[in-house]
Design a protein around this motif. Structure first.
Motif, mmCIF file in Angstrom:
data_model
loop_
_atom_site.group_PDB
_atom_site.id
_atom_site.type_symbol
_atom_site.label_atom_id
_atom_site.label_comp_id
_atom_site.label_asym_id
_atom_site.label_seq_id
_atom_site.Cartn_x
_atom_site.Cartn_y
_atom_site.Cartn_z
ATOM 1 N N PHE A 50 0.842 -1.207 0.000
ATOM 2 C CA PHE A 50 0.000 0.000 0.000
ATOM 3 C C PHE A 50 0.869 1.247 0.000
ATOM 4 O O PHE A 50 1.946 1.281 0.593
ATOM 5 C CB PHE A 50 -0.907 0.023 1.238
ATOM 6 N N GLY A 51 0.366 2.282 -0.676
ATOM 7 C CA GLY A 51 0.963 3.608 -0.633
ATOM 8 C C GLY A 51 -0.125 4.650 -0.764
ATOM 9 O O GLY A 51 -1.095 4.454 -1.507
ATOM 10 N N ILE B 42 3.708 0.360 2.740
ATOM 11 C CA ILE B 42 3.655 -1.012 3.232
ATOM 12 C C ILE B 42 4.121 -1.940 2.110
ATOM 13 O O ILE B 42 3.606 -1.870 0.985
ATOM 14 C CB ILE B 42 2.233 -1.394 3.682
ATOM 15 N N HIS B 43 5.083 -2.831 2.435
ATOM 16 C CA HIS B 43 5.652 -3.708 1.410
ATOM 17 C C HIS B 43 5.410 -5.171 1.796
ATOM 18 O O HIS B 43 5.984 -5.668 2.773
ATOM 19 C CB HIS B 43 7.153 -3.489 1.265
ATOM 20 N N LYS B 44 4.553 -5.838 1.068
ATOM 21 C CA LYS B 44 4.362 -7.282 1.213
ATOM 22 C C LYS B 44 4.219 -7.707 2.680
ATOM 23 O O LYS B 44 4.916 -8.603 3.179
ATOM 24 C CB LYS B 44 5.536 -8.041 0.571
ATOM 25 N N PRO C 76 9.754 2.780 14.717
ATOM 26 C CA PRO C 76 10.025 4.218 14.704
ATOM 27 C C PRO C 76 8.914 4.995 14.020
ATOM 28 O O PRO C 76 8.082 4.443 13.305
ATOM 29 C CB PRO C 76 11.347 4.315 13.925
ATOM 30 N N THR C 77 8.928 6.318 14.226
ATOM 31 C CA THR C 77 7.946 7.186 13.586
ATOM 32 C C THR C 77 8.057 7.088 12.068
ATOM 33 O O THR C 77 9.161 7.103 11.522
ATOM 34 C CB THR C 77 8.174 8.636 14.029
ATOM 35 N N GLY C 78 6.880 6.970 11.410
ATOM 36 C CA GLY C 78 6.867 6.894 9.953
ATOM 37 C C GLY C 78 7.075 5.496 9.416
ATOM 38 O O GLY C 78 7.188 5.310 8.197
ATOM 39 N N ILE D 227 7.907 -2.952 13.131
ATOM 40 C CA ILE D 227 7.745 -2.448 11.765
ATOM 41 C C ILE D 227 8.841 -1.433 11.462
ATOM 42 O O ILE D 227 9.101 -0.517 12.247
ATOM 43 C CB ILE D 227 6.366 -1.773 11.588
ATOM 44 N N GLN D 228 9.469 -1.607 10.336
ATOM 45 C CA GLN D 228 10.436 -0.628 9.832
ATOM 46 C C GLN D 228 10.256 -0.496 8.326
ATOM 47 O O GLN D 228 10.213 -1.507 7.617
ATOM 48 C CB GLN D 228 11.880 -1.054 10.148
ATOM 49 N N ASP D 229 10.085 0.729 7.884
ATOM 50 C CA ASP D 229 9.942 1.005 6.453
ATOM 51 C C ASP D 229 8.841 0.165 5.803
ATOM 52 O O ASP D 229 8.993 -0.349 4.692
ATOM 53 C CB ASP D 229 11.263 0.761 5.714
#
Length: 596
Positions: free
Chosen positions: A365-366, A374-376, A392-394, A565-567
């Motif tokens: 998602f973007g 969100i990647h896979k 982290p934030t973001g 969650i990261q990136d």
């Protein structure tokens, strides 16, 4: 998994400014909703103007009854025509009064309908619209733009018909009095039309710019007032004053530009009308001197020429007012025509008897196509599981919540609840399956009881009190003079942030949803209060599938599963002890909070 049918397309919002005829047609559609009120106003307008326009002819007859010389005045005719004029003008004034009242009522009803349509549209719009649109701009459309339309409708609709009747009847009357004098207008009228059209073409974009600048100024003012404490804390008052002055100057310049061009139109038209009057006076005097025109007819012609020229002079003002209303209406209609939240699929069913088993499969998602967040992402949450999401934030934590609630739809992949793809169920039933407690508290102007019972209109006082006790806020409420009947001000600014947070937790405790989302739900309370309400929070989460976004890692050590969650991707998952032992991303986050 049930087959997903393609969802119905929501109507697209046409880009760019609306066509002038289109805007006029839309406005007339609102007027037509009250067609009988409009029809009565128009009938009375015709009657009022007809009576008013008979007056100059009667004045001419009265003047012709006066001939030079002692004893040659026909007083009976003078008094007769004067009495008729007085009666006609009296009834015309009465009709005008009734018309004013009717048009005020009509314009108020139209704007009430329009505001209702706008508010209903705001309720139907997706979350994404509010993410990208400044609140001040929305408020400007609901208030300033609709007020501009209201002001124009209350005067201009009748004024248009009045001007039309006045011009036509005055022209007919002048033709019946003397044709050569009418020929003067053959030159002046086309000149007036040419000037008006050439100037109005320049005004349309300027009106659009003015309404846009007003919206931008309102938006800046709203966000500055909302963040006033931050401005004071950083000592940025002078900077904000400079920014406000810059925006205010741009708005004033836009207003001046419109008013300047409008004044040039008015001055040009007034000059042409005065020129017409001078020519009529000279030619009329010559015709009277050579006995081609009586004094009474000359007086009547002058009066009719004034009435004829009046609407032409006012046409510029009237058309500029209409352009201002059209620019405002355009912004309102662009909002009303915004694409609503995508409608449910044709075969969408109600999500009922929810157990709370959630599965996220390869979700991408973007918010924009060019920026993927969100990647896979894959995740399975068992019924009654407590899932903590940290990072982290973001990193994309809140985005996951937005996707679970279908505030946004996934780009690819799927999210299922109890084996059902959430795109195959109605949004309303999906969101009813969750209870949310967010970091940003929202309370409305009303009593404390009404705020706690917001999502359950059938809640009793006993149930509300039990929820408040569980949330550790009952003692505070009981200490207030009005107790649960205490009225909260706008967004409850008359109580502390922590107290507002506890009220939202009490509100959540009244619901019987099978799934719970806590997004930094205790961020606005102190550590002591947080410890006090932990038991209540655990009671709230009991037997429910819970998603907890937390920055204080001490609050999620007992989670059944922790996602790091990261990136936009899950980099670690497991229970607290396992993640600490791995000495990875979670361990670094945890020790960063507690090593001091």
């Amino acid at each position: 998994m049930a087959e997903i049918k393609k969802e119905k397309k929501a109507p697209k919002n046409s880009a760019g400014p609306k066509n002038g005829r289109y805007v006029a047609a839309r406005l007339f559609g609102y007027l037509y909703r009250f067609k009988w009120l409009l029809f009565l106003s128009l009938v009375l307008t015709v009657a009022s103007n007809f009576l008013s326009l008979i007056g100059p002819r009667l004045a001419g007859y009265a003047i012709d009854a006066i001939t030079p010389g002692v004893g040659k005045v026909q007083f009976d005719r003078v008094f007769y025509y004067c009495a008729l004029m007085a009666a006609f003008f009296l009834f015309s004034s009465l009709f005008s009064y009734v018309i004013s009242v009717l048009m005020i009522r009509l314009s108020q009803r139209v704007t009430a309908e329009m505001r209702g349509d706008v508010f209903r549209k705001l309720m139907d719009l997706p979350v994404g619209f509010f993410d990208k649109t400044p609140p001040g701009d929305i408020l400007s459309r609901v208030t300033y733009d609709i007020d501009t339309i209201n002001t124009t409708l209350s005067t201009s609709v009748v004024q248009i018909l009045t001007s039309l009747i006045t011009v036509v009847m005055s022209f007919v009357m002048m033709l019946s009095i003397n044709v050569p004098l009418v020929s003067i207008f053959v030159v002046t009228i086309p000149l007036s039309i040419f000037i008006t059209r050439s100037k109005l073409g320049k005004l349309t974009p300027r009106y659009r710019l003015r309404t846009r600048k007003v919206g931008e100024l309102n938006s800046f003012s709203e966000e500055t007032v909302t963040g006033h404490s931050t401005v004071k804390a950083y000592g940025r008052e002078s900077v904000m004053e400079e920014r406000f002055a810059s925006r205010h100057t741009e708005t004033m310049d836009a207003w001046f530009d419109v008013d300047y061009h409008q004044c040039t139109v008015n001055a040009s038209i007034n000059f042409i009308n005065n020129l017409s009057m001078a020519l009529i006076s000279v030619v009329g005097a010559l015709l009277y001197f050579f006995s081609y025109l009586s004094l009474g007819n000359l007086a009547a012609f002058v009066l009719y020429s004034n009435k004829f020229s009046g609407p032409i002079s006012e046409a510029a003002n009237l058309l500029t007012d209409l352009q201002s209303a059209a620019a405002a209406a355009e912004r309102v209609f662009l909002l009303i025509d915004e694409a609503p939240e995508q409608v449910d699929a044709e075969n969408a069913r109600e999500l009922d008897h929810v157990r709370g088993h959630v599965k996220i499969s390869d979700v991408t998602f973007g918010y924009t196509p060019e920026k993927e967040i969100i990647h896979k992402l894959s995740l399975e949450v068992p019924q009654g599981g407590l899932i903590a999401i940290v990072g982290p934030t973001g990193a994309g934590k809140t985005t996951i919540i937005n996707l679970l609630m279908r505030f946004y739809d996934v780009g690819s992949g799927a999210i299922c609840i109890d084996g059902e793809d959430i795109r195959t169920v109605t949004r309303k039933s999906l969101r009813r399956a969750y209870t949310m407690v967010l970091q940003d508290t929202w309370l409305f102007s009303g009593t404390i009881f009404e705020n706690i019972a917001y999502a359950r209109e059938d809640a009793t006082m006993d149930e509300v009190v039990r929820a408040a006790k569980a949330a550790k806020i009952h003692s505070f409420i009981a200490s207030l003079p009005e107790g649960y009947n205490t009225v909260l001000s706008d967004n409850a600014v008359n109580i502390s942030k922590g107290q507002r947070q506890l009220l939202t937790i009490a509100r959540a405790m009244l619901l019987d949803s099978r799934m719970l989302i806590l997004d930094e739900a205790t961020s606005n309370v102190d550590t002591k209060t947080e410890l006090e309400i932990q038991d209540a929070m655990y009671s709230l989460m009991k037997n429910k599938t819970c998603f907890v976004i937390a920055h204080r890692l001490s609050t999620i050590q007992n989670a059944d599963h922790i996602l790091v969650i990261q990136d936009g991707a899950v980099v670690e998952q497991g229970v607290h002890a396992e993640l600490i032992a791995r000495d990875g991303a979670y361990s670094r986050l945890y020790h960063a909070q507690f090593e001091t």
